[in-house]
Design a protein around this motif. Structure first.
Motif, PDB file in Angstrom:
ATOM      1  N   LEU A  62       0.817  -1.213   0.000  1.00 33.33           N
ATOM      2  CA  LEU A  62       0.000   0.000   0.000  1.00 33.33           C
ATOM      3  C   LEU A  62       0.848   1.259   0.000  1.00 33.33           C
ATOM      4  O   LEU A  62       0.617   2.185  -0.772  1.00 33.33           O
ATOM      5  N   VAL A  63       1.860   1.291   0.856  1.00 35.21           N
ATOM      6  CA  VAL A  63       2.550   2.555   1.100  1.00 35.21           C
ATOM      7  C   VAL A  63       3.552   2.866  -0.002  1.00 35.21           C
ATOM      8  O   VAL A  63       3.541   3.949  -0.583  1.00 35.21           O
ATOM      9  N   ASP A  64       4.402   1.896  -0.300  1.00 37.36           N
ATOM     10  CA  ASP A  64       5.485   2.188  -1.238  1.00 37.36           C
ATOM     11  C   ASP A  64       5.171   1.774  -2.671  1.00 37.36           C
ATOM     12  O   ASP A  64       5.941   2.084  -3.575  1.00 37.36           O
ATOM     13  N   ALA A  65       4.110   1.061  -2.845  1.00 36.69           N
ATOM     14  CA  ALA A  65       3.611   0.688  -4.175  1.00 36.69           C
ATOM     15  C   ALA A  65       4.517  -0.205  -4.997  1.00 36.69           C
ATOM     16  O   ALA A  65       4.518  -0.098  -6.221  1.00 36.69           O
ATOM     17  N   PRO A  66       5.343  -1.066  -4.398  1.00 33.26           N
ATOM     18  CA  PRO A  66       5.983  -2.056  -5.265  1.00 33.26           C
ATOM     19  C   PRO A  66       5.029  -3.226  -5.520  1.00 33.26           C
ATOM     20  O   PRO A  66       4.106  -3.451  -4.733  1.00 33.26           O
ATOM     21  N   VAL A  67       5.248  -3.918  -6.621  1.00 29.04           N
ATOM     22  CA  VAL A  67       4.449  -5.120  -6.874  1.00 29.04           C
ATOM     23  C   VAL A  67       4.982  -6.203  -5.951  1.00 29.04           C
ATOM     24  O   VAL A  67       6.139  -6.623  -6.042  1.00 29.04           O
ATOM     25  N   VAL A  68       4.182  -6.608  -5.006  1.00 31.87           N
ATOM     26  CA  VAL A  68       4.628  -7.602  -4.036  1.00 31.87           C
ATOM     27  C   VAL A  68       4.514  -8.989  -4.644  1.00 31.87           C
ATOM     28  O   VAL A  68       5.375  -9.827  -4.451  1.00 31.87           O
ATOM     29  N   ALA A  69       3.449  -9.185  -5.349  1.00 30.99           N
ATOM     30  CA  ALA A  69       3.274 -10.492  -5.950  1.00 30.99           C
ATOM     31  C   ALA A  69       2.376 -10.351  -7.162  1.00 30.99           C
ATOM     32  O   ALA A  69       1.533  -9.453  -7.217  1.00 30.99           O
ATOM     33  N   SER A  70       2.597 -11.225  -8.102  1.00 33.15           N
ATOM     34  CA  SER A  70       1.672 -11.287  -9.218  1.00 33.15           C
ATOM     35  C   SER A  70       1.706 -12.699  -9.750  1.00 33.15           C
ATOM     36  O   SER A  70       2.747 -13.350  -9.730  1.00 33.15           O
ATOM     37  N   PHE A  71       0.601 -13.155 -10.158  1.00 25.81           N
ATOM     38  CA  PHE A  71       0.548 -14.522 -10.680  1.00 25.81           C
ATOM     39  C   PHE A  71      -0.580 -14.602 -11.676  1.00 25.81           C
ATOM     40  O   PHE A  71      -1.505 -13.791 -11.659  1.00 25.81           O
ATOM     41  N   ARG A  72      -0.467 -15.580 -12.520  1.00 26.45           N
ATOM     42  CA  ARG A  72      -1.515 -15.759 -13.521  1.00 26.45           C
ATOM     43  C   ARG A  72      -2.690 -16.479 -12.876  1.00 26.45           C
ATOM     44  O   ARG A  72      -2.564 -17.628 -12.436  1.00 26.45           O
ATOM     45  N   ALA A  73      -3.777 -15.795 -12.817  1.00 23.44           N
ATOM     46  CA  ALA A  73      -4.950 -16.380 -12.175  1.00 23.44           C
ATOM     47  C   ALA A  73      -5.909 -16.967 -13.197  1.00 23.44           C
ATOM     48  O   ALA A  73      -6.579 -17.949 -12.922  1.00 23.44           O
ATOM     49  N   HIS A  74      -5.965 -16.345 -14.330  1.00 22.96           N
ATOM     50  CA  HIS A  74      -6.930 -16.792 -15.335  1.00 22.96           C
ATOM     51  C   HIS A  74      -6.263 -16.732 -16.695  1.00 22.96           C
ATOM     52  O   HIS A  74      -5.228 -16.102 -16.865  1.00 22.96           O
ATOM     53  N   SER A  75      -6.951 -17.336 -17.627  1.00 23.71           N
ATOM     54  CA  SER A  75      -6.401 -17.322 -18.982  1.00 23.71           C
ATOM     55  C   SER A  75      -6.778 -16.048 -19.714  1.00 23.71           C
ATOM     56  O   SER A  75      -6.223 -15.740 -20.754  1.00 23.71           O
ATOM     57  N   SER A  76      -7.740 -15.337 -19.170  1.00 22.65           N
ATOM     58  CA  SER A  76      -8.182 -14.131 -19.855  1.00 22.65           C
ATOM     59  C   SER A  76      -8.418 -13.026 -18.826  1.00 22.65           C
ATOM     60  O   SER A  76      -8.069 -13.179 -17.657  1.00 22.65           O
ATOM     61  N   VAL A  77      -9.040 -11.974 -19.297  1.00 24.06           N
ATOM     62  CA  VAL A  77      -9.220 -10.775 -18.487  1.00 24.06           C
ATOM     63  C   VAL A  77      -9.802 -11.097 -17.110  1.00 24.06           C
ATOM     64  O   VAL A  77     -10.803 -11.806 -17.005  1.00 24.06           O
ATOM     65  N   VAL A  78      -9.179 -10.572 -16.092  1.00 25.14           N
ATOM     66  CA  VAL A  78      -9.706 -10.728 -14.742  1.00 25.14           C
ATOM     67  C   VAL A  78     -10.691  -9.590 -14.513  1.00 25.14           C
ATOM     68  O   VAL A  78     -10.303  -8.439 -14.392  1.00 25.14           O
ATOM     69  N   THR A  79     -11.941  -9.907 -14.493  1.00 23.40           N
ATOM     70  CA  THR A  79     -12.939  -8.840 -14.440  1.00 23.40           C
ATOM     71  C   THR A  79     -13.160  -8.328 -13.029  1.00 23.40           C
ATOM     72  O   THR A  79     -13.490  -7.172 -12.823  1.00 23.40           O
ATOM     73  N   SER A  80     -12.999  -9.190 -12.072  1.00 24.62           N
ATOM     74  CA  SER A  80     -13.379  -8.774 -10.736  1.00 24.62           C
ATOM     75  C   SER A  80     -12.494  -9.461  -9.702  1.00 24.62           C
ATOM     76  O   SER A  80     -12.103 -10.620  -9.873  1.00 24.62           O
ATOM     77  N   VAL A  81     -12.189  -8.747  -8.643  1.00 24.96           N
ATOM     78  CA  VAL A  81     -11.517  -9.343  -7.489  1.00 24.96           C
ATOM     79  C   VAL A  81     -12.300  -8.950  -6.252  1.00 24.96           C
ATOM     80  O   VAL A  81     -12.846  -7.858  -6.164  1.00 24.96           O
ATOM     81  N   SER A  82     -12.371  -9.865  -5.332  1.00 32.34           N
ATOM     82  CA  SER A  82     -13.070  -9.566  -4.084  1.00 32.34           C
ATOM     83  C   SER A  82     -12.295 -10.208  -2.942  1.00 32.34           C
ATOM     84  O   SER A  82     -11.930 -11.391  -3.024  1.00 32.34           O
ATOM     85  N   TYR A  83     -12.040  -9.448  -1.933  1.00 28.82           N
ATOM     86  CA  TYR A  83     -11.215  -9.940  -0.837  1.00 28.82           C
ATOM     87  C   TYR A  83     -12.100 -10.257   0.354  1.00 28.82           C
ATOM     88  O   TYR A  83     -13.065  -9.533   0.643  1.00 28.82           O
ATOM     89  N   HIS A  84     -11.768 -11.331   1.003  1.00 28.86           N
ATOM     90  CA  HIS A  84     -12.573 -11.769   2.139  1.00 28.86           C
ATOM     91  C   HIS A  84     -12.521 -10.703   3.239  1.00 28.86           C
ATOM     92  O   HIS A  84     -11.466 -10.142   3.515  1.00 28.86           O
ATOM     93  N   PRO A  85     -13.635 -10.438   3.890  1.00 31.53           N
ATOM     94  CA  PRO A  85     -13.642  -9.368   4.893  1.00 31.53           C
ATOM     95  C   PRO A  85     -12.767  -9.639   6.113  1.00 31.53           C
ATOM     96  O   PRO A  85     -12.337  -8.689   6.766  1.00 31.53           O
ATOM     97  N   THR A  86     -12.521 -10.890   6.387  1.00 29.08           N
ATOM     98  CA  THR A  86     -11.691 -11.149   7.572  1.00 29.08           C
ATOM     99  C   THR A  86     -10.502 -12.049   7.266  1.00 29.08           C
ATOM    100  O   THR A  86      -9.404 -11.806   7.764  1.00 29.08           O
ATOM    101  N   LYS A  87     -10.718 -13.039   6.468  1.00 32.54           N
ATOM    102  CA  LYS A  87      -9.651 -14.023   6.271  1.00 32.54           C
ATOM    103  C   LYS A  87      -8.796 -13.683   5.064  1.00 32.54           C
ATOM    104  O   LYS A  87      -9.154 -12.840   4.247  1.00 32.54           O
ATOM    105  N   ALA A  88      -7.672 -14.392   4.962  1.00 32.80           N
ATOM    106  CA  ALA A  88      -6.804 -14.196   3.810  1.00 32.80           C
ATOM    107  C   ALA A  88      -7.317 -15.066   2.669  1.00 32.80           C
ATOM    108  O   ALA A  88      -6.807 -16.150   2.396  1.00 32.80           O
ATOM    109  N   SER A  89      -8.333 -14.603   2.065  1.00 30.49           N
ATOM    110  CA  SER A  89      -8.940 -15.359   0.974  1.00 30.49           C
ATOM    111  C   SER A  89      -9.432 -14.371  -0.065  1.00 30.49           C
ATOM    112  O   SER A  89      -9.795 -13.241   0.264  1.00 30.49           O
TER     113      SER A  89
END
Lengths: 333, 874
Positions: A292-319
């Motif tokens: 958040l603060v320094d804005a480096p890319v911490v991680a990136s990985f291929r999640a899908h074969s095509s456009v990732v339209t949406s991401v949603s983060y779990h409200p409490t857990k790391a999911s």
């Protein structure tokens, strides 16, 4: 005057994927503490929720994170249990693609919108449409409930944000905000504010308590806005492949996050539940994590074969949930 | 409730009265009790009883106690009422009687049995044959296209019976169950041929074709046997001639490729390619397939929805694996061909004939002959002018060379060239080849000095030549080429090239020309094109052709013809390639304009040419405008008014609570229209409380003027803008007006209270409305006899109307005078006074006139609102 070509329908084709994961892997470039936190980021695929016949346009956790909702081009909404992978229910009634869905905080109602210019107000248990809100003159891009689930706020391609009353029988909007110059892509509702991002490059905050409209011009079409969990910062995904973090109170640009591709599609971005990282999808199927603060890319990985339209983060857990044009929703832990 | 005359009706009775015990007979009670029991019995056991419970005897022969069908009529249908037909009109027809109407079936059989009946006699193969035929039919059915998709029930297509031919076959030694395409056809051949001959002779078929066939049978055994079998086969189950269903949207007989044979060519190639190798993608470098044809896979749109741009599958990968193409040439099965030929011979084949000569002819023109001495360079007829134009831009000042003689020579030469023109320079250049003195013309020291000098002399020369022109120019300051260029934002000709390069003037001219081209035509110099702009890198020859094509396209001019016949390429190939090139060039153009665009995407070739094109996105993401970052984000704040209900729903106190709503300006023309009608209507009854003066709109003012209010100059200011209610505009406009009236007319008639007046007026309004309605409907509505107070209460009309009314009454002069004199707040008084002093009869007349006018006005209002409501709909 009319919506320009800057909307997400701009390019009718996906960009060519020409990146390799190695290109973007700039890991462990930060302090050890952040690195430790970064290790906990959801990067392993727990399961794939497949069932949508066509592109999935949005996926959302519910309030407590036990269920999730997805919607897509096959004109259906689907309610899943992302922790078991079970499809709980499918909601069919939309006449065109469903672009956004949101569940009420008591999990009793759903609201969804899409290409058929109507907002559907669903009963979760019965799967019936309780009400249809009309008023938008064009496709509706985003929809949200307010804090008390009494008002549905929607943003549409007709350059307006409209608020509908769930408690009245009327299907007409109780408020129409038409100060936008272009298609409104995303809307967020806090306890006293309506925040909307538009292709005209502005993020507009409508403070109901103060009766003021605050316009933050970012200079680039805004695709998606999301709020930090402390409600002080605003994350705006712009069409110049940049995610911008803005101080909500002052309008100051705090940070820019780059590396992903976001040029032509409506794609989500969000913050992790501890506000330590920014998560965003990319048009080449990658998912990016920025510190958040320094804005480096911490991680990136291929999640899908095509456009990732949406991401949603779990409200409490790391999911995390991601949805893609390839028709799948993936659960990451 | 009803206070009626009859006293009895005061009683109110609820419910059903209780029956007395003694009223019901014992029998009845029993009947009621038994009714339930009876119903449980089977139908034949049930007995019919009347309401007293008595059985009824119908007679010993007509059913006893139970007279069939429950004592009804003895038939199940009962009495079905029949419609009465008069025998007067429809006389009963006299039936022709034949013997058959008196014979029963047995008798007929005995007489010779000329009835139709099915028989198994001719089903020689029995079940096997049927089975076989069925199989055959289904096989055929698979092969032939069908208008009905999916499998057709076998019963529909299977021939019901087998022919006598089968029977004959049987006699020839063939027996059922045996395959007709037998391996040992050889041994059977002779006998069958004989049988066949016999059969043909027998059946009297004298078809030449068949005879020929028989003859040909002799030539090759195997073949002929096969053929004969096919014949038999054909006679076995008649080959169904199926016209290919028309599945395209073309008109009848329309050939989409009539004028584009290259596409036909391409299509055929494509088809064959598809047949041979599905993965042959190069053929599908489809030129004309745009992405717009692709919609989300798997689902369409609703029946009531229109297919719009938004339905395009924006996520489509670009791999159009199976794009359907219209099948233009139906594949002909051999039997089809036979039939068609035969039909054609007979001239019944859809009455189409083969054209004697093909209508389409590919006209080809040879490229124009370029004379051998043509050098492709334009010679300027007026070299001086040309030089003038070129040398408008001064070369930089250069110190003269040390050698004085050289300097003099340069200056002299420059002066000469300036005066005489370019050809002198050329002449000198020719000389310089032999004479080293003139080397400065081409290169070496003094070259730049020469250029400068030449320019100076030229300037001087021009000045001399056209002093008057210059004068006039200086006086009126006309636009020069540079000025115009500056205005248009043209880039000035590149001076540095002049400096750096060896600027011998002949080359200079060419260079300048090309520079000019740069400024006016968008250049597409492929030398500088980055890699991604070379779309045909994989094929150098093609790339070369492409570059040539670009040159042709953008630079113009004549070219040697050597490139035109591209040796091995076919017509279609060339056409296709040209289209390819066009598309690619366009892409590159667009790519320059809109850098974010992927060139191949525009072509719709996305997936296919991916390996050829490199995404241009990487190269362009590098330049974010720096100053923008400092500009953005920008914050502005405005006032925004949430609706009260929204505040309530958000549980927030309305920040604008208690404050008045902002004045709503009429947003659309329609609003002003409504307003206008309102304002004109109200024009005469000026609001009696001018203390509140909301802003009036200019539109209303002008409109009012147009309506003839120019005579009252001040009236505009009092013309108030009011929120207009559509409903009011139609129905209660007059009452609104009249509400104001009593105040005005109070001095005239102070006795009336305003309420009473209103009541009367409302009634009047209703009457007016009804009357106008009646007139609309064409009814004759007798005017109500007005009473005096009514007249007093309605002194308003349009000023113009007033005038006409008055003129009709012969009071024109006075009233108009009064009106003209009247000031803003006096108008209504004037109106009133115009009415008040006039006599009763006149008033009545006036009243009638006004009445009519009012009704007209009412209609006008309705008209307006009609328009506005229709505009709403629009």
């Amino acid at each position: 005057m009319g919506p320009t070509d800057n909307s997400f329908l701009l390019l009718p084709f996906p960009p060519t994927a020409s990146h390799t994961p190695e290109d973007w892997r700039r890991e462990e470039a930060m302090s050890s503490a952040a690195g430790a936190a970064a290790q906990k980021l959801p990067r392993t695929e727990a399961r794939t929720l497949s069932g949508h016949e066509g592109a999935v346009l949005a996926v959302r956790f519910n309030r407590d994170g036990n269920y999730c909702l997805s919607c897509g081009k096959d004109r259906t909404l689907r309610l899943w249990n992302p922790h078991t992978g079970a499809l709980v229910k499918t909601y069919k009634s939309h006449g065109r693609e469903v672009r956004d869905v949101y569940s009420s905080s008591d999990n009793a109602k759903l609201v969804s919108c899409g290409g058929d210019r109507q907002i559907f107000y669903w009963d979760v248990a019965s799967g019936r449409v309780i009400r249809k809100f009309r008023g938008h003159n064009s496709e509706i891009n985003a929809v949200k409930f307010n804090e008390f689930n009494t008002v549905v706020v929607s943003a549409g391609y007709d350059q307006t944000v409209r608020a509908f009353d769930c408690r009245s029988q009327s299907s007409d909007p109780i408020q129409t905000i038409d100060t936008f110059q272009d298609s409104v892509m995303s809307v967020n509702v806090t306890s006293t504010e309506i925040i909307a991002g538009s292709v005209d490059g502005t993020v507009r905050t409508f403070d109901i308590r103060m009766g003021r409209e605050t316009v933050d011009n970012l200079g680039h079409p805004v695709n998606c806005i999301s709020l930090s969990n402390d409600r002080n910062c605003l994350l705006a995904n712009c069409l110049d492949s940049t995610v911008r973090l803005i101080d909500k109170s002052t309008g100051e640009l705090l940070q820019e996050y780059k590396g992903h591709i976001c040029k032509s599609f409506k794609m989500d971005c969000c913050l992790t539940n501890d506000d330590a990282f920014v998560v965003g999808g990319s048009e080449d199927g990658f998912v990016f994590f920025w510190e958040l603060v320094d804005a480096p890319v911490v991680a990136s990985f291929r999640a899908h074969s095509s456009v990732v339209t949406s991401v949603s983060y779990h409200p409490t857990k790391a999911s995390m949930l991601t949805s893609s044009v390839d028709g799948t929703v993936r659960v990451w832990t | 409730m009803g206070f009626d005359d009859d006293g009895e009706q005061d009683l109110v009775v609820y419910g059903t009265p209780i029956e007395r015990e003694e009223d019901t007979s014992a029998r009845k009670r029993r009947a009621v009790a038994e009714a339930g029991q009876l119903r449980a019995l089977p139908a034949w056991k049930q007995e019919v009883r009347d309401e007293e419970g008595r059985r009824r005897f119908h007679g010993a022969f007509t059913g006893g106690f139970s007279a069939g069908y429950y004592n009804t009529v003895g038939t199940k249908e009962g009495w079905t009422p029949q419609t009465f037909t008069s025998s007067r009109k429809n006389r009963t027809e006299v039936k022709k009687q034949s013997i058959y109407s008196f014979l029963d079936e047995e008798d007929i059989k005995g007489m010779g049995g000329n009835t139709l009946e099915t028989t198994q006699q001719y089903d020689t193969f029995g079940s096997t044959a049927t089975e076989y035929a069925r199989k055959q039919a289904s096989k055929e059915q698979k092969e032939r296209p069908s208008a009905i998709p999916g499998p057709i029930p076998d019963e529909l297509v299977v021939p019901a019976t087998t022919s006598i031919g089968m029977k004959l076959l049987m006699k020839m030694g063939w027996h059922k169950g045996r395959s007709i395409r037998d391996a040992h056809a050889d041994s059977l051949y002779e006998s069958r041929r004989e049988a066949r001959k016999a059969f043909l002779a027998l059946s009297g078929v004298s078809n030449d074709d068949e005879k020929l066939q028989i003859d040909s049978h002799k030539s090759g055994k195997d073949e002929s046997v096969k053929g004969s079998f096919e014949e038999i086969h054909a006679s076995g189950n008649t080959a169904v001639y199926v016209l290919h269903p028309k599945q395209d949207l073309h008109g009848l007989g329309f050939d989409p490729f009539k004028h584009a044979p290259e596409f036909k060519d391409r299509k055929r190639l494509q088809k064959s390619a598809r047949d041979h190798n599905k993965s042959d993608v190069s053929m599908r470098g489809s030129l004309l397939i745009s992405n717009s044809g692709q919609y989300a896979p798997g689902f369409g749109i609703g029946a009531l929805e229109e297919l719009g741009v938004e339905d395009e599958d924006i996520y489509a990968s670009g791999f159009a694996y199976e794009h359907m193409e219209v099948d233009v040439e139906p594949s002909k099965t051999p039997s089809d061909g036979n039939y068609k030929l035969k039909d054609r011979k007979r001239g019944v084949f859809l009455s189409f004939k083969i054209a004697s000569g093909s209508e389409y002819k590919l006209e080809r023109f040879d490229p124009p002959e370029i004379p051998t001495d043509f050098d492709g360079r334009h010679k300027f007829l007026t070299p001086v002018q040309a030089v003038n134009n070129i040398s408008d831009l001064a070369p930089p000042e250069v110190p003269p060379p040390e050698d004085i003689s050289l300097r003099l020579l340069i200056e002299g030469c420059a002066a000469m060239v300036a005066r005489c023109g370019k050809h002198i320079e050329d002449f000198y250049k020719e000389k310089s080849k032999t004479n080293p003195q003139f080397i400065f013309l081409n290169e070496g020291d003094g070259c730049s000095y020469y250029a400068r000098k030449l320019w100076e002399y030229q300037q001087k020369y021009i000045d001399q030549q056209r002093p008057d022109a210059i004068k006039s120019k200086s006086s009126s300051d006309k636009l020069t080429a540079e000025d115009r260029g500056k205005i248009l934002g043209e880039k000035p000709l590149d001076r540095s090239t002049k400096l750096s390069s060896s600027s011998f003037p002949a080359n200079e001219a060419i260079q300048l020309r090309s520079n000019l081209g740069d400024t006016f035509v968008k250049p597409l110099s492929l030398d500088g094109t980055p890699e991604y702009q070379k779309p045909f890198r994989n094929d150098p020859a093609k790339q070369a052709r492409f570059e040539q094509f670009l040159k042709d396209k953008y630079e113009g001019g004549l070219r040697p013809a050597n490139l035109i016949p591209a040796s091995t390429m076919s017509d279609a190939d060339r056409a296709r390639e040209r289209l390819d090139f066009e598309a690619a060039a366009e892409t590159i153009e667009k790519g320059k304009e809109k850098k974010a665009m992927d060139p191949l995407s525009l072509l719709g070739l996305a997936g296919i040419n991916e390996q050829r094109f490199v995404s241009s996105t990487e190269s362009e993401k590098s330049v974010p405008p720096r100053d923008e970052n400092s500009m953005y984000p920008r914050r502005d704040e405005f006032e925004w008014r949430p609706s009260p209900i929204l505040c309530k729903r958000f549980d927030v106190v309305d920040p604008f609570m208690g404050k008045p709503m902002p004045v709503q300006r009429p947003r659309s023309k329609m609003d002003t229209l409504i307003f206008m009608s309102d304002s004109t209507k109200k024009a005469d009854d000026i609001v009696e409380s001018p203390s509140i003066e909301p802003p009036h709109t200019a539109v209303a003012g002008t409109e009012a003027k147009a309506k003839g209010m120019a005579t009252l100059p001040d009236i505009e200011t009092s013309n108030m803008q009011r929120p207009v209610d559509l409903y009011k505009a139609i129905f209660s406009d007059d009452s609104d007006d009249d509400m104001d009236e009593p105040v005005i007319t109070e001095p005239v008639d102070p006795v009336k209270t305003s309420e009473g007046a209103n009541m009367v007026l409302n009634r009047l309004v209703a009457e007016d409305f009804l009357e106008s309605l009646g007139k609309e409907l064409g009814l004759d509505v007798p005017p109500e006899k007005p009473t005096l107070p009514n007249v007093l209460f309605r002194p308003e009309t349009l000023p113009t109307a007033n005038a006409t009314v008055i003129s009709r009454n012969g009071k024109a002069t006075t009233c108009q005078k009064v009106e003209k004199e009247s000031s803003l707040d006096k108008v209504e008084v004037a109106n009133a006074s115009a009415d008040a002093p006039s006599g009763n009869d006149e008033k009545l007349d006036l009243k009638y006139e006004k009445h009519e006018l009012r009704t007209k006005k009412g209609r006008l209002n309705i008209g307006w609102t009609d328009i506005s409501s229709s505009m709403f709909i629009l």
